[in-house]
Design a protein around this motif. Structure first.
Motif, mmCIF file in Angstrom:
data_model
loop_
_atom_site.group_PDB
_atom_site.id
_atom_site.type_symbol
_atom_site.label_atom_id
_atom_site.label_comp_id
_atom_site.label_asym_id
_atom_site.label_seq_id
_atom_site.Cartn_x
_atom_site.Cartn_y
_atom_site.Cartn_z
ATOM 1 N N ILE A 213 0.863 -1.188 0.000
ATOM 2 C CA ILE A 213 0.000 0.000 0.000
ATOM 3 C C ILE A 213 0.894 1.231 0.000
ATOM 4 N N ILE A 214 0.903 1.938 -1.128
ATOM 5 C CA ILE A 214 1.705 3.145 -1.269
ATOM 6 C C ILE A 214 0.770 4.342 -1.170
ATOM 7 N N TYR A 215 0.807 4.985 -0.028
ATOM 8 C CA TYR A 215 -0.085 6.125 0.211
ATOM 9 C C TYR A 215 0.655 7.161 1.044
ATOM 10 N N GLY A 216 0.148 8.394 1.044
ATOM 11 C CA GLY A 216 0.777 9.446 1.828
ATOM 12 C C GLY A 216 0.896 9.069 3.291
ATOM 13 N N ALA A 217 1.998 9.497 3.908
ATOM 14 C CA ALA A 217 2.254 9.150 5.303
ATOM 15 C C ALA A 217 1.118 9.614 6.214
ATOM 16 N N GLY A 218 0.451 10.709 5.867
ATOM 17 C CA GLY A 218 -0.640 11.215 6.679
ATOM 18 C C GLY A 218 -1.853 10.298 6.728
ATOM 19 N N HIS A 219 -1.951 9.380 5.770
ATOM 20 C CA HIS A 219 -3.082 8.440 5.724
ATOM 21 C C HIS A 219 -2.778 7.141 6.463
ATOM 22 N N MET A 220 -1.516 6.887 6.770
ATOM 23 C CA MET A 220 -1.125 5.549 7.198
ATOM 24 C C MET A 220 -1.683 5.131 8.561
ATOM 25 N N LYS A 221 -1.826 6.064 9.473
ATOM 26 C CA LYS A 221 -2.386 5.690 10.779
ATOM 27 C C LYS A 221 -3.824 5.207 10.623
ATOM 28 N N SER A 222 -4.590 5.862 9.772
ATOM 29 C CA SER A 222 -5.983 5.443 9.551
ATOM 30 C C SER A 222 -6.038 4.067 8.904
ATOM 31 N N ILE A 223 -5.156 3.822 7.922
ATOM 32 C CA ILE A 223 -5.126 2.528 7.250
ATOM 33 C C ILE A 223 -4.694 1.438 8.221
ATOM 34 N N ALA A 224 -3.693 1.739 9.042
ATOM 35 C CA ALA A 224 -3.223 0.760 10.031
ATOM 36 C C ALA A 224 -4.321 0.431 11.033
ATOM 37 N N ARG A 225 -5.029 1.457 11.533
ATOM 38 C CA ARG A 225 -6.090 1.226 12.497
ATOM 39 C C ARG A 225 -7.205 0.391 11.883
ATOM 40 N N PHE A 226 -7.490 0.605 10.610
ATOM 41 C CA PHE A 226 -8.520 -0.177 9.917
ATOM 42 C C PHE A 226 -8.130 -1.656 9.907
ATOM 43 N N LEU A 227 -6.870 -1.949 9.578
ATOM 44 C CA LEU A 227 -6.401 -3.337 9.545
ATOM 45 C C LEU A 227 -6.384 -3.958 10.942
ATOM 46 N N ILE A 228 -5.985 -3.182 11.932
ATOM 47 C CA ILE A 228 -5.877 -3.693 13.301
ATOM 48 C C ILE A 228 -7.254 -3.880 13.930
ATOM 49 N N ASP A 229 -8.089 -2.851 13.848
ATOM 50 C CA ASP A 229 -9.371 -2.870 14.562
ATOM 51 C C ASP A 229 -10.435 -3.709 13.871
ATOM 52 N N LYS A 230 -10.446 -3.704 12.535
ATOM 53 C CA LYS A 230 -11.492 -4.413 11.807
ATOM 54 C C LYS A 230 -11.130 -5.861 11.493
ATOM 55 N N TYR A 231 -9.832 -6.111 11.295
ATOM 56 C CA TYR A 231 -9.461 -7.432 10.785
ATOM 57 C C TYR A 231 -8.375 -8.135 11.593
ATOM 58 N N ASN A 232 -8.026 -7.587 12.750
ATOM 59 C CA ASN A 232 -7.136 -8.288 13.679
ATOM 60 C C ASN A 232 -5.709 -8.462 13.144
ATOM 61 N N TYR A 233 -5.241 -7.510 12.358
ATOM 62 C CA TYR A 233 -3.861 -7.545 11.883
ATOM 63 C C TYR A 233 -2.930 -6.907 12.922
ATOM 64 N N VAL A 234 -1.659 -7.292 12.877
ATOM 65 C CA VAL A 234 -0.637 -6.714 13.756
ATOM 66 C C VAL A 234 0.583 -6.321 12.913
ATOM 67 N N PRO A 235 1.278 -5.219 13.291
ATOM 68 C CA PRO A 235 2.454 -4.789 12.527
ATOM 69 C C PRO A 235 3.682 -5.619 12.870
ATOM 70 N N ARG A 236 4.487 -5.886 11.867
ATOM 71 C CA ARG A 236 5.735 -6.621 12.024
ATOM 72 C C ARG A 236 6.789 -6.029 11.086
ATOM 73 N N ASN A 237 8.046 -6.359 11.352
ATOM 74 C CA ASN A 237 9.160 -6.082 10.434
ATOM 75 C C ASN A 237 9.287 -4.606 10.071
#
Length: 247
Positions: A213-237
Motif C-alpha cells: 500500500i503506497i499512500y501518503g504518510a498522513g493516511h497511514m495511521k488510519s489505514i493501520a487502524r482499519f487493519l488492526i481494529d477491523k481485521y485483527n492484523y498486527v504490525p511486524r518487520n
C-alpha cells in the motif's frame, strides 16, 4: 503507531508488514508511507522494497480535461498548483518530488488504483462549496508559496516533528467533516482504499499473498487502524527509510 520520524539530523519513514493473528489468514499487507518531497535514494529504497509485493495499491487523483475556462478556474484540476509548489521547494533544497521521480511503470502489472477516478473525483469535488474549493485551489498554494520563502531542510523537517502533529490534532480541522476540503483530501479517499482492502480480505484471505500500500504518510495511521481494529492484523518487520538528511 509512528510512520514518520523527524529529528534535527534526518527525516525518515517506517515501513511495516501487517500479518493477521489468525493463522488461517495468509494475506499480508505492506504499508509504505510516502512523502511528497525527498531524496532520490529514498524513492529508490521504497521502490526496491515493494517490488516483491504481489499486488500494489497506489494513490493518485485522476483529473479531467475541460476546455471551459470558468470550469478550469474552480476545478479539481487546479490541485496541480500545490504540486508545482512542491517542485519549487524540492529544487531549492536539492531534493526531488515523488511525482517526478517515483516511477511505478515497471510494476504496472501489479498496480491497483485506490483513489479518486475521474467520475468519483468529480462527484466528491462537486459536493464542496465554493469556499472549500478556493481553499484547495488558491489559499493552500499561496500558503505553500509563503512557506518556501527562506525554506531550509531544517524548517521542512520541523513540519514532520511530533510537536507539530500534536498541535494539529489538538487545533487542526476535523478529518471527516462532510463538505470540507480536509474530508475531501483525507477521509473520503481513505474510504476508497478501505473498500478495496475489505474486498481482498473477503476473497483472498487464504492466499499466500502480500499487498503493498503506497499512500501518503498522513493516511497511514488510519489505514493501520482499519487493519488492526477491523481485521485483527498486527504490525511486524518495521523498516526505516531515510527521506532526507537535514544537514
Amino acid at each position: 503507531m509512528k510512520f514518520i520520524e523527524s529529528t534535527n539530523f534526518f527525516v525518515r519513514t517506517i515501513m511495516f508488514d501487517f500479518i493477521n493473528r489468525n493463522k488461517e489468514i495468509n494475506l499480508k499487507f505492506r504499508l509504505a508511507p510516502m512523502i511528497h518531497i525527498g531524496s532520490i535514494e529514498y524513492y529508490d529504497c521504497v521502490l526496491e522494497n515493494i517490488k516483491s509485493c504481489d499486488e500494489i495499491f497506489y494513490e493518485g487523483i485522476k483529473l479531467i480535461e475541460n476546455k471551459d475556462r470558468l470550469y478550469n478556474r474552480f476545478s479539481l484540476k487546479n490541485l496541480n498548483l500545490t504540486f508545482k509548489q512542491y517542485k519549487i521547494i524540492a529544487n531549492k533544497l536539492g531534493l526531488v518530488t515523488q511525482s517526478e521521480h517515483f516511477n511505478l511503470r515497471e510494476l504496472k502489472h501489479k498496480l491497483t488504483h485506490t483513489d479518486y477516478d475521474i467520475e468519483s473525483g468529480e462527484e466528491a469535488w462537486n459536493e464542496l462549496g465554493l469556499k472549500e474549493k478556493l481553499k484547495l485551489n488558491l489559499i493552500d498554494p499561496i500558503k505553500l508559496f509563503i512557506f518556501h520563502q527562506g525554506i531550509s531542510r531544517k524548517i521542512l523537517a520541523k513540519n514532520f516533528m511530533t510537536s507539530r502533529e500534536e498541535a494539529y490534532l489538538a487545533y487542526g480541522p476535523i478529518e471527516d467533516e462532510e463538505g470540507t476540503s480536509r474530508n475531501f483530501i483525507m477521509n473520503e479517499r481513505e474510504q476508497i482504499i478501505f473498500k478495496t482492502i475489505r474486498e481482498r480480505i473477503e476473497s483472498e484471505s487464504d492466499l499466500d499473498k502480500t499487498i503493498g500500500i503506497i499512500y501518503g504518510a498522513g493516511h497511514m495511521k488510519s489505514i493501520a487502524r482499519f487493519l488492526i481494529d477491523k481485521y485483527n492484523y498486527v504490525p511486524r518487520n518495521g523498516k526505516f527509510m531515510k527521506v532526507f538528511d537535514v544537514n
